[in-house]
Write an enzyme that holds these catalytic residues in place. Structure first.
Site, short mmCIF file in Angstrom:
data_model
loop_
_atom_site.label_atom_id
_atom_site.label_comp_id
_atom_site.label_asym_id
_atom_site.label_seq_id
_atom_site.Cartn_x
_atom_site.Cartn_y
_atom_site.Cartn_z
N ASP A 33 0.85 -1.19 0.00
CA ASP A 33 0.00 0.00 0.00
C ASP A 33 0.89 1.25 0.00
OD1 ASP A 33 -3.21 0.58 0.93
OD2 ASP A 33 -1.78 2.24 1.16
N ILE A 34 0.49 2.23 -0.77
CA ILE A 34 1.30 3.45 -0.92
C ILE A 34 1.27 4.31 0.36
CG2 ILE A 34 -0.46 5.06 -1.81
CD1 ILE A 34 1.56 5.70 -4.09
N ASN A 91 -12.87 -3.15 2.15
CA ASN A 91 -13.90 -2.12 2.24
C ASN A 91 -14.81 -2.22 1.01
OD1 ASN A 91 -12.86 -0.96 4.64
ND2 ASN A 91 -11.25 0.03 3.45
N GLU A 99 -12.33 3.41 -1.38
CA GLU A 99 -11.85 4.54 -2.19
C GLU A 99 -11.52 4.13 -3.62
OE1 GLU A 99 -8.62 6.15 0.06
OE2 GLU A 99 -9.96 7.08 1.52
N VAL A 100 -11.00 2.95 -3.80
CA VAL A 100 -10.61 2.50 -5.14
C VAL A 100 -11.60 1.42 -5.60
CG1 VAL A 100 -8.80 1.45 -6.54
CG2 VAL A 100 -8.18 2.99 -4.66
N HIS A 104 -10.09 -5.07 -3.50
CA HIS A 104 -8.76 -5.27 -2.90
C HIS A 104 -8.91 -5.76 -1.48
CE1 HIS A 104 -10.00 -1.04 -2.71
NE2 HIS A 104 -9.40 -0.96 -1.52
N HIS A 106 -6.98 -5.83 1.97
CA HIS A 106 -5.86 -5.28 2.73
C HIS A 106 -5.31 -6.37 3.65
CE1 HIS A 106 -6.78 -0.85 2.15
NE2 HIS A 106 -7.98 -1.34 1.92
#
Ligand code: AMP
Length: 121
Positions: A33-34, A91, A99-100, A104, A106
């Site tokens: 993760d960025i 999420n 958000e994306v 995904h 996590h």
């Protein structure tokens, strides 16, 4: 809602944007993760065009599902968090604070992670 093929993770999958890759196989890609929220914070995404767990659970093939789940387990082991404990989280949508808009998972670990979600005041 239609899948947005220009979301940032779709662009990472197409190689248009770099990522710090941890693992890749036929069905999944994993990368750091960025904006990490824990010493280990890795995202595992399916290669297929799925917006969230909603459409993935409803329409992905058994092979895609198994591929993603096995990749999550493999990445946790590779990251060295399997023994001490870790958390997986996905999420979904607005209330889930996604958000994306590409599914995904996590993976968090490397420190005690506290309560599952923020408590109500
Ligand atoms: P979510 O709120 O579950 O949709 O989480 C999106 C996650 O993607 C956040 O933790 C971001 O830090 C992460 N993220 C956004 N852009 C990138 C990127 N280019 N590379 C890696 N992680 C990213």
């Amino acid at each position: 809602m239609a899948y947005d093929s220009n979301n940032i993770f779709a662009r990472i999958l197409r190689g248009e944007i770099p990522c710090r890759k941890v693992h890749e196989d036929e069905y999944s890609l994993a990368f750091h993760d960025i904006n990490p929220q824990a010493p280990v914070h890795i995202l595992v995404i399916p290669k297929g065009a799925y917006e969230s767990f909603n459409d993935f659970a409803a329409t992905a093939s058994d092979a895609e599902m198994a591929g993603l789940v096995r990749a999550v387990g493999k990445v946790a082991a590779m990251a060295g968090v399997a023994e001490d404990g870790w958390r997986l989280l996905s999420n979904v949508g607005e209330n889930g604070h996604q958000e994306v808009p590409h599914l995904h998972i996590h993976i968090f670990g490397g420190r005690p992670l506290g309560a599952m979600i923020a408590r109500q005041p």
